[in-house]
Design a protein around this motif. Structure first.
Motif, PDB file in Angstrom:
ATOM      1  N   THR A 267      15.407 -27.931  19.532  1.00 35.88           N
ATOM      2  CA  THR A 267      15.751 -27.440  18.196  1.00 35.88           C
ATOM      3  C   THR A 267      15.445 -25.956  18.158  1.00 35.88           C
ATOM      4  N   LEU A 268      16.449 -25.140  17.876  1.00 39.35           N
ATOM      5  CA  LEU A 268      16.295 -23.690  17.824  1.00 39.35           C
ATOM      6  C   LEU A 268      16.276 -23.220  16.379  1.00 39.35           C
ATOM      7  N   TYR A 269      15.362 -22.315  16.091  1.00 42.30           N
ATOM      8  CA  TYR A 269      15.382 -21.652  14.795  1.00 42.30           C
ATOM      9  C   TYR A 269      16.356 -20.480  14.886  1.00 42.30           C
ATOM     10  N   SER A 270      17.337 -20.474  14.006  1.00 41.86           N
ATOM     11  CA  SER A 270      18.297 -19.363  13.975  1.00 41.86           C
ATOM     12  C   SER A 270      18.752 -19.141  12.544  1.00 41.86           C
ATOM     13  N   LYS A 271      18.852 -17.893  12.171  1.00 38.66           N
ATOM     14  CA  LYS A 271      19.265 -17.555  10.816  1.00 38.66           C
ATOM     15  C   LYS A 271      20.738 -17.873  10.612  1.00 38.66           C
ATOM     16  N   ASN A 272      21.085 -18.175   9.368  1.00 34.95           N
ATOM     17  CA  ASN A 272      22.491 -18.380   9.033  1.00 34.95           C
ATOM     18  C   ASN A 272      23.276 -17.096   9.235  1.00 34.95           C
ATOM     19  N   ILE A 273      24.464 -17.221   9.778  1.00 37.71           N
ATOM     20  CA  ILE A 273      25.344 -16.076   9.973  1.00 37.71           C
ATOM     21  C   ILE A 273      26.220 -15.907   8.735  1.00 37.71           C
ATOM     22  N   GLN A 274      26.300 -14.690   8.258  1.00 33.22           N
ATOM     23  CA  GLN A 274      27.144 -14.410   7.103  1.00 33.22           C
ATOM     24  C   GLN A 274      28.578 -14.829   7.381  1.00 33.22           C
ATOM     25  N   GLY A 275      29.168 -15.559   6.458  1.00 34.52           N
ATOM     26  CA  GLY A 275      30.538 -15.991   6.625  1.00 34.52           C
ATOM     27  C   GLY A 275      30.706 -17.305   7.354  1.00 34.52           C
ATOM     28  N   SER A 276      29.582 -17.947   7.740  1.00 34.39           N
ATOM     29  CA  SER A 276      29.665 -19.192   8.501  1.00 34.39           C
ATOM     30  C   SER A 276      29.739 -20.412   7.586  1.00 34.39           C
ATOM     31  N   PHE A 277      30.230 -21.507   8.133  1.00 36.46           N
ATOM     32  CA  PHE A 277      30.287 -22.793   7.438  1.00 36.46           C
ATOM     33  C   PHE A 277      28.881 -23.225   7.049  1.00 36.46           C
ATOM     34  N   ARG A 278      27.938 -23.039   7.950  1.00 34.62           N
ATOM     35  CA  ARG A 278      26.545 -23.431   7.673  1.00 34.62           C
ATOM     36  C   ARG A 278      25.984 -22.634   6.504  1.00 34.62           C
ATOM     37  N   ASN A 279      26.286 -21.352   6.455  1.00 32.33           N
ATOM     38  CA  ASN A 279      25.797 -20.510   5.363  1.00 32.33           C
ATOM     39  C   ASN A 279      26.404 -20.947   4.029  1.00 32.33           C
ATOM     40  N   ALA A 280      27.693 -21.311   4.056  1.00 32.23           N
ATOM     41  CA  ALA A 280      28.355 -21.778   2.833  1.00 32.23           C
ATOM     42  C   ALA A 280      27.731 -23.077   2.349  1.00 32.23           C
ATOM     43  N   CYS A 281      27.406 -23.974   3.278  1.00 33.43           N
ATOM     44  CA  CYS A 281      26.765 -25.236   2.902  1.00 33.43           C
ATOM     45  C   CYS A 281      25.384 -24.992   2.306  1.00 33.43           C
ATOM     46  N   THR A 282      24.631 -24.079   2.900  1.00 34.50           N
ATOM     47  CA  THR A 282      23.294 -23.763   2.407  1.00 34.50           C
ATOM     48  C   THR A 282      23.350 -23.270   0.966  1.00 34.50           C
ATOM     49  N   LYS A 283      24.323 -22.400   0.668  1.00 27.56           N
ATOM     50  CA  LYS A 283      24.445 -21.844  -0.675  1.00 27.56           C
ATOM     51  C   LYS A 283      24.794 -22.910  -1.710  1.00 27.56           C
ATOM     52  N   LEU A 284      25.414 -23.997  -1.254  1.00 31.05           N
ATOM     53  CA  LEU A 284      25.778 -25.088  -2.173  1.00 31.05           C
ATOM     54  C   LEU A 284      24.809 -26.263  -2.051  1.00 31.05           C
ATOM     55  N   ASP A 285      23.639 -25.994  -1.451  1.00 37.20           N
ATOM     56  CA  ASP A 285      22.532 -26.953  -1.380  1.00 37.20           C
ATOM     57  C   ASP A 285      22.874 -28.198  -0.565  1.00 37.20           C
ATOM     58  N   VAL A 286      23.728 -28.039   0.431  1.00 37.90           N
ATOM     59  CA  VAL A 286      23.995 -29.129   1.377  1.00 37.90           C
ATOM     60  C   VAL A 286      23.070 -28.946   2.576  1.00 37.90           C
ATOM     61  N   LYS A 287      22.387 -30.006   2.955  1.00 36.36           N
ATOM     62  CA  LYS A 287      21.446 -29.947   4.086  1.00 36.36           C
ATOM     63  C   LYS A 287      22.228 -30.181   5.370  1.00 36.36           C
TER      64      LYS A 287
END
Length: 321
Positions: A175-195
């Motif tokens: 498991t790697l710790y990595s920051k969300n990349i701007q414009g990514s699907f993961r970042n969009a999910c985080t902003k909408l409170d999807v885990k």
């Protein structure tokens, strides 16, 4: 408890119902409609909504194989709640064996997108407006690009206790710790409170049975944790705990030439260990690539020829205690 109503893409998904919703995202130059199948399975019992997705980059087909097998093995038929499977998000890239959309854009860099933007931006907008708001959890499957082979790993943002617990449950080898990349699907999910857990494994345009199995078994443990796993399916809890990597570095080629790797992804290597050789094609020069530090090898370049500056190995530098 009975399930609440679920509406997705204009379709009402009833309790206990299975449905495939085909989304038309565009037309080809021949006027042929291009559709993406979204496979939905609802239990009669209320519960979370989980998304398993792959193919955000069209050439990362190992993720598509993981989601395909989740469907094929009926792992997506939940004990409770709803499971949504999208085996191929970037259908254009899949058809063309390409990472990008036809407009040359990386779909994973244009979220949240725009209703009137480029083709990739429009589809990102569709996912943000139509799919992400109805889900609670997601696992998005990826693979390494440019001939780089990833060890099976989960990537999460640092300092998020909920995601850390889910990563432990999924239990990929790393498991790697990595920051969300701007414009990514993961970042969009985080902003909408999807885990969301982002799974990386294997390389582009390649199928690997060990990577596939790691993704499937992790998904079953994930569903078991949410009390959603089909009672007819068993989750394997015998594997060693995931190794959390706080920091890592890329080793880059100092020379151009023919590249021969000498160690396997996932191995622990010691400082000074010879990892590869880079040679000229005329038999005059052979350079040894040595490990700059001890750590786990989490990515290796499978290319036969490399250029100076190419990323050739990804090695951990600091593990979480």
């Amino acid at each position: 408890m009975k399930s609440k109503p679920l509406e997705l893409l204009g379709e009402n998904i009833l309790p206990g119902e299975s449905k495939i919703v085909e989304v038309e995202i565009a037309k080809l130059q021949t006027m042929t409609k291009l559709k993406i199948p979204i496979i939905i399975e609802r239990s009669k019992i209320d519960g979370p909504v989980v998304l398993f997705s792959a193919g955000l980059h069209g050439d990362e087909i190992n993720g598509t194989e993981i989601v395909r097998q989740i469907i094929r093995r009926k792992i997506n038929k939940p004990k409770c709640g709803t499971i949504i499977c999208i085996p191929i998000i970037n259908i254009f890239g899949f058809v063309n064996q390409s990472r990008q959309f036809p407009d040359g854009r990386d779909l994973n860099r244009v979220f949240p997108g725009s209703k009137t933007g480029s083709l990739a931006s429009r589809f990102a907008h569709f996912l943000v407006k139509e799919i992400i708001p109805v889900i609670d959890y997601a696992v998005d499957f990826h693979a390494g690009g440019a001939s780089r082979f990833n060890a099976p790993q989960i990537r999460i943002v640092p300092n998020n206790t909920q995601l850390k617990e889910l990563a432990k449950v999924f239990n990929a080898p790393f498991t790697l710790y990595s920051k969300n990349i701007q414009g990514s699907f993961r970042n969009a999910c985080t902003k909408l409170d999807v885990k969301m857990l982002l799974f990386e494994g294997g390389k582009s345009l390649d199928l690997n049975s060990k990577i596939t199995q790691a993704g499937i078994e992790g998904s079953k443990r994930f569903l078991f944790h949410l009390d959603m796993l089909n009672p007819k399916k068993d989750a394997d809890f015998t594997e060693s705990p995931t190794i959390f990597i706080e920091k890592s570095n890329w080793i880059r080629a100092q020379y151009s030439g023919m590249f021969i790797g000498l160690t396997k992804v996932g191995n622990y290597i010691n400082k000074g260990e010879i990892l590869a050789t880079i040679s000229d094609p005329f038999g005059k020069v052979e350079h040894k690539v040595k490990a700059p530090n001890s750590g786990y090898l989490i990515n290796a370049n499978d290319a036969s020829i490399v250029y100076q500056g190419d990323a050739i190995f990804h090695i951990s530098t600091h593990l979480e205690n």
